[in-house]
Scaffold this motif. Structure first.
Motif, PDB file in Angstrom:
ATOM      1  N   ARG A 336     -33.543 -80.405  50.440  1.00 53.05           N
ATOM      2  CA  ARG A 336     -34.086 -79.496  51.457  1.00 53.05           C
ATOM      3  C   ARG A 336     -35.589 -79.321  51.260  1.00 53.05           C
ATOM      4  N   THR A 337     -36.002 -79.202  49.992  1.00 52.83           N
ATOM      5  CA  THR A 337     -37.438 -79.016  49.728  1.00 52.83           C
ATOM      6  C   THR A 337     -38.229 -80.233  50.164  1.00 52.83           C
ATOM      7  N   VAL A 340     -38.343 -80.354  53.936  1.00 54.06           N
ATOM      8  CA  VAL A 340     -39.301 -79.388  54.466  1.00 54.06           C
ATOM      9  C   VAL A 340     -40.728 -79.841  54.195  1.00 54.06           C
ATOM     10  N   PRO A 364     -37.071 -72.825  56.453  1.00 54.63           N
ATOM     11  CA  PRO A 364     -36.089 -72.223  55.537  1.00 54.63           C
ATOM     12  C   PRO A 364     -36.212 -70.710  55.524  1.00 54.63           C
ATOM     13  N   SER A 365     -35.071 -70.049  55.463  1.00 48.68           N
ATOM     14  CA  SER A 365     -35.046 -68.591  55.487  1.00 48.68           C
ATOM     15  C   SER A 365     -34.573 -68.048  54.157  1.00 48.68           C
ATOM     16  N   SER A 367     -32.145 -66.246  51.931  1.00 46.38           N
ATOM     17  CA  SER A 367     -30.706 -65.974  52.018  1.00 46.38           C
ATOM     18  C   SER A 367     -30.287 -64.757  51.220  1.00 46.38           C
ATOM     19  N   SER A 377     -34.526 -70.973  45.783  1.00 54.06           N
ATOM     20  CA  SER A 377     -34.561 -71.318  47.205  1.00 54.06           C
ATOM     21  C   SER A 377     -35.287 -70.246  48.010  1.00 54.06           C
ATOM     22  N   ASP A 378     -35.018 -68.980  47.701  1.00 52.71           N
ATOM     23  CA  ASP A 378     -35.701 -67.895  48.417  1.00 52.71           C
ATOM     24  C   ASP A 378     -37.197 -67.916  48.123  1.00 52.71           C
ATOM     25  N   ALA A 381     -38.664 -70.574  50.184  1.00 46.21           N
ATOM     26  CA  ALA A 381     -38.726 -70.151  51.580  1.00 46.21           C
ATOM     27  C   ALA A 381     -39.900 -69.207  51.811  1.00 46.21           C
TER      28      ALA A 381
END
Length: 798
Positions: A336-337, A340, A364-365, A367, A377-378, A381
């Motif tokens: 995902r990174t 993006v 990306p949001s 979560s 991940s956050d 984002a």
């Protein structure tokens, strides 16, 4: 170290530690089980002969004491006991062949038995020393039992074997009492040492029974023990012992025992058999427990190995599952990174730079996951959100700057258009004045260059150069239109095709691109050299080559300049190169057209700019008459020569409609470098000498139209209704018939939309009543101011 390796080590280290511990424990348990089995085997093999040897030695000791005391029949009894002892000793020696065990001490003591028997037979030495030897041998036997079969390393077996050893010791104490009483003989007298031995043995055996035997017996053995101690023989034994303790009499030489001692022999013979049976039962019970314990230890090892193996397998499964889960989540996060970073974010930035909106769902949001991977991940984002916000602000600032630059360009473009219109009117009005016409033509050419610079500002601000053309244009006309934008257009040699045309919507962009390259080529190459532009059809479309004879450029410099052409620079780079923006403008236009521009070394030593236009921008030219381009073509400037210096050939010039070579104007200096212009294609500014005004003019045949004043026009345009009346109203001088017509400009035919604004109708100014001297002074002031500005700009240029 990779995370996968760390997770594997996290599982391997405890697994190895656990496996090592299990291995050590299993080895210890197996060793203990093997030792127990060895003890049980040795007890079954050696224990019975050893116990038989113990009993026979006790019997032989008693018979030896009786013989020493002179009891009737003692010799025959002693021979029987000695024979039994020899048999037991021989059997023990044959079985006790393990040198690692403690049987050797008993064997060593048995080797001394014949010597003590001889002493007993010859009555040499004392009886106590001879009997003490037998007691020592029996003590060694009991010690062997205690060392070999007590199992001190196992508490349960040690507790079970304790009554066996204690029972042997108690039996030995009773046997010593029997020996002491036998040593009293028929006289019934004991020495003081013998009496002390009797009392000591009595006390020891009672203590052993009460403290070390009875408390540790099992329920079954305890019942059997109670039957033995409750029998009449045991009771008779107890009465005799009490009688010896309380009914003895002291004599001069010793102690006189009571008459009850006569019943000791029969009582001892009966209860000793029962005690032997109890001893054997206790020993067998211990051996059975040892065998069961060994089997239990083996089973425990098996369960330990099975349980440990299952535990290790569970650990491996959990570690593999956890590792794969963590790595899978990290891999998904990485993918995902990367997506993006390489796809989504560049697309978002490009959309923001184009002024388009961005869908928040594409980013990306957060979560809100609380585990470590979720927090990473956050965090990513949030970083992407901050980056997009920053790009959004930069795009807004760039858009605002573009609007600001477009506004300035629009206002400046209006002024330039008005100046071009005024110059055209001046050309029509004062075209008969050759010197003034030459200056007006130079002013006109400089103004055209100003307009191109304004369009450059618009292009770099993100705008486009709109194209007002509605019909295709031949490539030859397109090259002529591009050359018309260059101040030193006379040095440009064109080689083009007429069978190919260009789409109307891209004519102005291509013309502007070529004009920038031509302007750089002419300005930074020797003044007398030619700049060749040629167009040819190739497999990918149309190729246009612009070749000059400028100075050599290093390969590194070519690579740097081609990088400018192939990548749009940010404003920071534009600001650092504010005085050389030509290549950036060319790169922007090439990107809009889908064309490629490459700078390379020419075979003549200069630089060659190769422009490849895609095939979709081209059209085949149908059978049509050649027409003039919508934009300006090169100005056919007429030299303003003084009358005395005029050449005779000027009077014999051909008709205006015929192509005529353009002589180099004598009063026009070499093209001066303007601020904010890029050096020639792939070159730095060249310190070329000024062109010689007396140089031979280069011929360039072109069809020339005329203005209403009879002057050469810059472009053809629709005839005006009053075109024919103008010459009559204001006849041109006689010399004008011999001059070629000047090209005439059509204002605002190709400028950008941002520069195009509704022209404010000008109020008709009444006829100026200024005298010619006042007008000349005003133009002199204007020219002086222009020269001053140009001089200042040259000084500011790095």
């Amino acid at each position: 170290m990779r995370l996968r390796t760390l997770l594997i080590w996290l599982a391997v280290v405890p697994t190895v530690a656990m496996g090592t511990q299990v291995t050590v424990t299993a080895d210890r348990l197996l060793e203990q089980s093997a030792r127990l089995r060895a003890d049980v085997e040795a007890a079954e093999r050696v224990g019975a002969p050893l116990y038989t040897l113990l009993v026979d030695m006790q019997e032989e000791r008693t018979a030896t004491a009786a013989q020493w005391a002179g009891t009737d029949g003692a010799e025959a009894e002693l021979r029987v006991r000695r024979a039994a002892t020899d048999t037991a000793a021989a059997e023990f020696r044959s079985l006790a062949d393990d040198p690692s065990r403690s049987f050797t001490e008993v064997t060593r003591q048995l080797d001394r038995l014949p010597a003590y028997r001889q002493r007993a037979d010859t009555r040499s030495g004392g009886a106590d020393s001879t009997l003490a030897y037998y007691s020592d041998v029996i003590g060694k036997v009991i010690q062997v039992y205690q060392q070999e079969f007590s199992h001190a390393e196992d508490a349960e077996l040690a507790h079970a074997s304790r009554p066996v050893v204690s029972m042997l010791q108690a039996t030995e104490m009773v046997a010593r009492e029997d020996t002491v009483l036998a040593l009293a003989g028929p006289s019934g007298e004991l020495s003081f040492v013998g009496y002390d031995q009797f009392v000591s043995s009595l006390g020891a055996q009672r203590y052993l029974h009460e403290a070390l035997i009875v408390p540790h017996l099992t329920e079954r053995d305890e019942r059997f023990y109670e039957r033995v101690v409750g029998s009449e023989d045991w009771q008779a034994k107890t009465r005799i012992e009490n009688a010896v303790l309380s009914g003895h009499k002291d004599t001069v030489v010793g102690i006189k025992v009571p008459a009850e001692v006569g019943g000791w022999k029969s009582a001892h013979a009966n209860f000793s058999v029962q005690m032997t049976t109890l001893n054997i039962d206790l020993a067998r019970s211990v051996l059975a427990r040892g065998e069961a314990k060994a089997a239990e230890l083996q089973a425990e090892v098996a369960w330990l190995i099975a349980g440990s193996g299952g535990g290790l397998l569970a650990v491996v499964v959990v570690v593999v599952f956890t590792t794969r889960s963590v790595l899978r989540r990290l891999r998904e996060l990485h993918e995902r990174t990367v997506t993006v970073a390489e796809e989504t974010l560049p697309d978002v930035v490009a959309r923001l730079e184009r002024g388009q909106t961005v869908d928040p769902g594409a980013l990306p949001s957060v979560s809100g996951d609380r585990d470590e991977v979720g927090r990473i991940s956050d965090a990513f984002a949030r970083a992407v959100a901050v980056s997009v916000d920053g790009h959004r602000r930069l795009a807004a600032e760039r858009h605002g700057f573009g609007l600001f630059a477009s506004g300035i360009a629009s206002r400046t473009g209006n002024l330039v258009s008005r100046q071009l219109s005024l110059t055209e009117d001046l050309q029509d009005t004062f075209g008969h004045d050759e010197a003034l016409l030459a200056q007006l033509m130079r002013s006109d050419q400089l103004t055209v260059g100003m307009r191109r610079q304004i369009e450059n500002l618009l292009i770099l601000a993100g705008g486009e150069v709109p194209d007002p053309h509605t019909e295709p244009m031949r490539v030859a006309d397109l090259l002529r239109e591009a050359a018309a934008e260059v101040e030193d257009f006379r040095r440009i040699e064109r080689q083009a095709l007429d069978e190919t045309s260009v789409e109307p919507s891209v004519i102005s962009q291509i013309s502007h691109l070529l004009a920038e390259l031509l302007d750089n080529a002419t300005r930074f190459s020797p003044p007398r050299s030619k700049v060749v532009i040629r167009a040819e059809l190739v497999a990918d479309g149309l190729t246009v080559e612009i070749e000059d004879r400028g100075p050599r450029v290093s390969p590194e410099r070519y690579e740097e300049m081609n990088g400018r052409l192939h990548q749009a620079p940010p404003y920071s780079v534009l600001a650092e190169n504010a005085h050389r923006l030509g290549l950036f403008v060319v790169g922007h236009l090439a990107d809009q057209l889908g064309a490629t521009v490459t700078l390379r070394r020419s075979v003549y030593g200069g630089t060659c700019a190769v422009v490849v236009l895609p095939a979709e921008l081209l059209l085949p030219t149908e059978g049509e008459t050649p027409r003039e381009p919508a934009r300006r073509e090169p100005a056919r400037r007429e030299p303003a020569l003084p009358a005395p210096a005029a050449e005779p050939a000027a009077a014999a010039a051909p008709a205006p409609s015929d192509p005529e070579p353009d002589p180099e104007p004598a009063a026009e200096p070499a093209a001066a470098e303007k601020p904010g212009r890029e050096p020639g294609p792939g070159k730095e500014p060249d310190s070329a000498p000024e062109p010689d005004p007396r140089a031979e003019p280069e011929p360039e045949p072109e069809p020339v139209a005329h203005t209403s004043a009879g002057l050469p026009s810059r472009r053809t345009k629709a005839p005006r209704p009053a075109a024919a009346a103008v010459p009559a109203a204001r006849p041109a001088p006689a010399a004008a018939a011999a001059r070629p017509a000047l090209p005439e400009r059509v204002p605002q035919t190709h400028i950008a939309d941002q520069l195009r604004a509704p022209r404010v109708p000008e109020t008709r100014v009444p006829q100026d009543t200024a005298t010619p001297e006042e007008v000349a002074d005003a133009w002199a002031d204007y020219e002086q101011g222009t020269q001053t500005v140009e001089e200042e700009l040259r000084r500011d240029q790095p």
